[in-house]
Design an enzyme around this catalytic site. Structure first.
Site, PDB file in Angstrom:
ATOM      1  N   GLU A 145      -3.898  -9.726   3.815  1.00 55.81           N
ATOM      2  CA  GLU A 145      -4.330  -9.400   4.933  1.00 55.81           C
ATOM      3  C   GLU A 145      -5.554 -10.206   5.076  1.00 55.81           C
ATOM      4  O   GLU A 145      -5.771 -10.573   6.498  1.00 55.81           O
ATOM      5  CB  GLU A 145      -5.113  -7.838   4.914  1.00 55.81           C
ATOM      6  CG  GLU A 145      -4.109  -6.631   5.066  1.00 55.81           C
ATOM      7  CD  GLU A 145      -3.348  -6.460   3.894  1.00 55.81           C
ATOM      8  OE1 GLU A 145      -3.471  -7.151   2.865  1.00 55.81           O
ATOM      9  OE2 GLU A 145      -2.830  -5.328   3.739  1.00 55.81           O
ATOM     10  N   GLU A 156       0.860  -1.192  -0.168  1.00 52.19           N
ATOM     11  CA  GLU A 156      -0.076  -0.045   0.242  1.00 52.19           C
ATOM     12  C   GLU A 156       0.744   1.353  -0.094  1.00 52.19           C
ATOM     13  O   GLU A 156       0.703   2.177  -0.742  1.00 52.19           O
ATOM     14  CB  GLU A 156      -1.044  -0.067   1.089  1.00 52.19           C
ATOM     15  CG  GLU A 156      -1.865  -1.156   0.984  1.00 52.19           C
ATOM     16  CD  GLU A 156      -2.919  -1.259   2.125  1.00 52.19           C
ATOM     17  OE1 GLU A 156      -2.204  -1.725   3.037  1.00 52.19           O
ATOM     18  OE2 GLU A 156      -4.119  -0.982   2.140  1.00 52.19           O
TER      19      GLU A 156
END
Ligand code: 3H9
Length: 737
Positions: free
Chosen positions: A161, A141
């Site tokens: 995740e 990210e």
């Protein structure tokens, strides 16, 4: 569990060499200026590029100090009129492995990761991320928030995740679909898999491939090139990957349907889809707000706690005392005694790890059968198109067989997988003692026999260890490393090293009947049998266990494994069974009819025409009814919740005994055993973590309530009682080793 180690001083030479940076655009190498350190983040201007280095061992996780350092570095680059671009790199073996998982569940500290990402994206100077090693989760990210990305050949990029019960929470659900489109972005997020550098380039996740592993040098050259070309900042939130709305919508719908089918009660996959839908339907800022809201829901879910416990527990089990104190012995060749299902499976596991394998069987016929069992595995892969005949031939070239133990004269390790009978095992070990070279590791794959007794029967007990594989041994991940009293530490360490080579998850276990896993299994299986006789059908119990998250219930497992195995064990133990203890005879009645499960087309279930999924059998229900009458039991109903309370209380109570007696080092070793050997649902973290989640006082109260009916079976573990009295939980014992 250990806390994060202290950050090291900056040392580019460790992973990112501090050699003279080269440019692929023929620019002169600028002289580095003194660096400014902000804890784990250092920045330093080289020519007109501000090089920001994250150095937070072991994996550059984005803990609060890194977030603060990154924010400060971007501010400094903005303020530095000489800086025309910013390069972000990671020191050591990785770019950034993601958010610091240890911080989840603790009070949030500013700045948040989404804020840092936004600061990077909003930077008015081009920001370049040069990725080597892991760029995972928050790490990717950060890279997606940069304006240009380069990936070294070692790079692996992903949004894993989901494996932690989370969703990408720093803009990943909003930026990735805009950059590469909904379909591939969702696929990455829902699978959690890592993409290599080349794939990342073809997906559009990165703009350029590095040619060598020195990401810093190549990143610097790329940044300088961007400056020279007057390249603009290029914000991912403005990327056009969502332009084809119809395709994006179709991908979302397909993912939703697929996830509903496959995600088996998992919380975060649907939240990922919801967040990505936000990227499609909402302006960026609102999408980010939605992502944050959904991320916090995931953070609060017990599944997140269970999955993160599993993540750390599976790493903690590797840190057995012997792996710290001793160096493994050489492991370049292996011998297997016995070519049955287990021996052949172990042989395949060894072959797949690249080891040469010698199998010894008692005669040519048995040896041919052993070889055929090994070949069958590879032929299955060929039939599925997952292996070529040439590859099989190359693997089988490392396989040899013999009917003489002398063939083991030079092997480093031998694993015996012969019939479970003490006399047979001792005879095998006598032969191994005779032929094996000094220092060879002599391992038994016994499931329950006393390994101390086997070790004591030969002249070198220090070399004898238990390696308890689970069937099918080439597939199941668990390897119990059973440590008898006299074994030397380096032999135990070799067991762990073997597990690593075989890509198995090792758990250290002490010697007792059944070690960690099968000992606990024997107890909760009895609890299931009691419930069956008291009124729940095996089908009710299996359904409850499946709804809890297991892939199969205990009676399905019994049918798969073959009822005859348990029957033989029960007969063997009949003489020593406590005559006062409750003994349910249903399984014996079924086995007496020759119904051993799938292989005989009936067991607890019917398997018409070799079907792999069974159907309930009214005759089994009639047998159970008859047994209830014989035992004088009036059946009652059980809800799913009641079934699971008993099932889990039995499992947890015996788990506590296993920890108390040091058969397992810590509760987490029990958890990992069940996650990897018995299909325990990972999102619940393992039985001991589950007990902590429910609350130990409640588990103990259940056991005491059940004990009113059957005080012999339901005896609270002294460890459980002690923890409840102290107001402590199992997690408090996980730090002790
Ligand atoms: C996330 O990013 C959320 C965001 O979207 C949103 C936030 C708002 N944190 O595996 P190894 C430790 S979620 C803390 O043995 P390898 C690990 O416990 C995160 N610690 O090495 C071990 O410690 P110890 C998404 C971490 O070389 C040591 O590092 N990211 C973290 O075999 C070495 O680990 C992930 O899920 C972490 N993030 O493999 C990636 N990661 O030495 C998780 C590792 O005390 N990590 N540690 O036992 C991995 O997949 C592997 O560690 C990696 C390296 C492939 C990076």
């Amino acid at each position: 569990m250990q806390g994060s180690p202290e950050p090291r001083p900056l040392d580019f030479a460790r992973g990112l060499p501090r050699k003279q940076e080269t440019s692929d655009t023929h620019m002169a190498t600028p002289t580095p200026r003194p660096s400014t350190s902000n804890g784990p983040v250092t920045f330093q201007r080289q020519g007109d590029v501000c090089v920001v280095t994250i150095d937070n061992p072991p994996v550059n996780a984005l803990g609060v100090d890194v977030r603060r350092g990154l924010a400060a570095a971007i501010d400094a680059a903005e303020a530095d009129s000489g800086a025309k671009a910013v390069l972000i790199v990671g020191a050591g073996r990785n770019f950034i492995a993601g958010a610091d998982i240890r911080e989840f569940g603790q009070a949030p500290q500013q700045p948040s990761l989404p804020e840092v990402c936004l600061k990077i994206e909003n930077c008015t100077k081009p920001v370049i991320a040069a990725i080597h090693g892991a760029a995972l989760g928050g790490g990717l990210e950060i890279a997606l928030s940069a304006h240009y990305r380069l990936a070294a050949p070692t790079a692996k990029l992903g949004l894993p995740e989901v494996a932690l019960g989370l969703l990408p929470g720093s803009g990943g659900t909003q930026r990735a679909p805009r950059l590469i489109g909904v379909k591939p972005a969702l696929e990455l997020m829902l699978s959690g898999r890592h993409a290599g550098a080349k794939e990342a380039l073809s997906l559009g996740l990165v703009d350029r491939l590095g040619t060598e592993a020195d990401a810093r040098a190549e990143g610097l050259a790329y940044a300088q090139e961007r400056v020279a070309a007057n390249a603009p900042v290029r914000r991912t939130r403005e990327a056009t990957g969502l332009a084809d709305k119809d395709a994006a919508r179709a991908a979302l719908d397909a993912a939703r349907a697929d996830t509903a089918k496959k995600s088996r009660g998992l919380f975060s996959p649907m939240k990922i889809i919801e967040a990505v839908e936000g990227a499609l339907t909402l302006p960026f800022d609102e999408g980010m707000a939605l992502e944050r809201q959904l991320f916090l829901q995931c953070i609060d879910s017990p599944q997140r706690a269970g999955l993160i416990h599993a993540f750390f527990a599976e790493r903690e089990v590797l840190k057995a005392p012997e792996t710290r104190s001793a160096t493994p012995r050489a492991l370049t060749s292996a011998g297997i005694v016995g070519g049955g299902t287990m021996g052949a499976g172990i042989a395949v596991a060894m072959l797949d790890a690249g080891l040469p394998v010698t199998m010894v069987e008692r005669d040519d016929t048995q040896l041919a059968r052993g070889r055929a069992n090994v070949e069958k595995v590879y032929d299955g892969l060929i039939a599925k198109g997952r292996m070529t005949p040439e590859a099989k031939a190359a693997v089988m070239a490392r396989f040899s067989g013999s009917t003489s133990y002398d063939a083991f004269a030079n092997v480093d390790i031998v694993v015996e997988a012969v019939f479970e009978e003490m006399g047979v095992k001792k005879a095998v070990f006598a032969e191994l003692d005779r032929v094996c070279k000094k220092g060879a590791v002599l391992a038994t794959n016994t499931s329950y026999l006393d390994i101390d007794e086997i070790a004591a029967s030969i002249s070198r007990p220090q070399d004898v260890v238990g390696l308890h594989f689970f069937s099918p041994a080439n597939i199941m991940k668990l390897l119990e490393i059973v440590v008898p009293a006299k074994v030397s530490a380096d032999v135990v360490a070799t067991g762990f090293e073997l597990a690593k080579k075989l890509k198995k998850v090792p758990v250290r276990a002490g010697v007792c009947d059944g070690f960690i896993g099968n000992r606990i299994l024997a107890v909760y299986r009895q609890a299931a049998d009691h419930m069956m006789e008291d009124g729940a059908s095996p089908y009710d119990i299996d359904a409850a266990v499946r709804n809890f998250g297991y892939p199969m219930g205990p009676f399905q497992v019994s049918d798969l494994a073959g009822g005859d195995i348990g029957w033989a064990t029960r007969k063997r133990k009949a003489a020593t069974r406590d005559p006062q203890a409750r003994y349910v005879q249903v399984a014996d009645r079924i086995c007496e009819r020759g119904w051993f499960g799938q292989k005989t087309q009936r067991g607890y279930y019917l398997y018409p025409e070799g079907a792999r999924t069974g159907v309930p059998d009214p005759e089994v229900l009639a047998i159970i009814d008859a047994e209830r009458v014989r035992a004088g039991i009036t059946p009652r109903t059980f809800t799913e919740e009641e079934i699971m309370r008993r099932y889990m209380a039995a499992m947890v109570n015996e788990g506590a005994n296993v920890v108390l007696q040091r058969i397992a080092l810590r509760p987490l070793d029990v958890d990992v055993t069940f996650l990897y050997g018995y299909g325990f649902p990972r999102h619940r973290g393992g039985p001991m973590k589950y007990a902590d989640t429910v609350g130990l006082p409640k588990v103990l109260a259940d056991i005491r309530e059940f004990a009113k009916e059957d005080p012999i079976f339901w005896k609270p573990s002294p460890l459980l009682v002690e923890l409840v009295e102290r107001g402590a939980d199992f997690a408090s014992l996980n730090q002790s080793e």
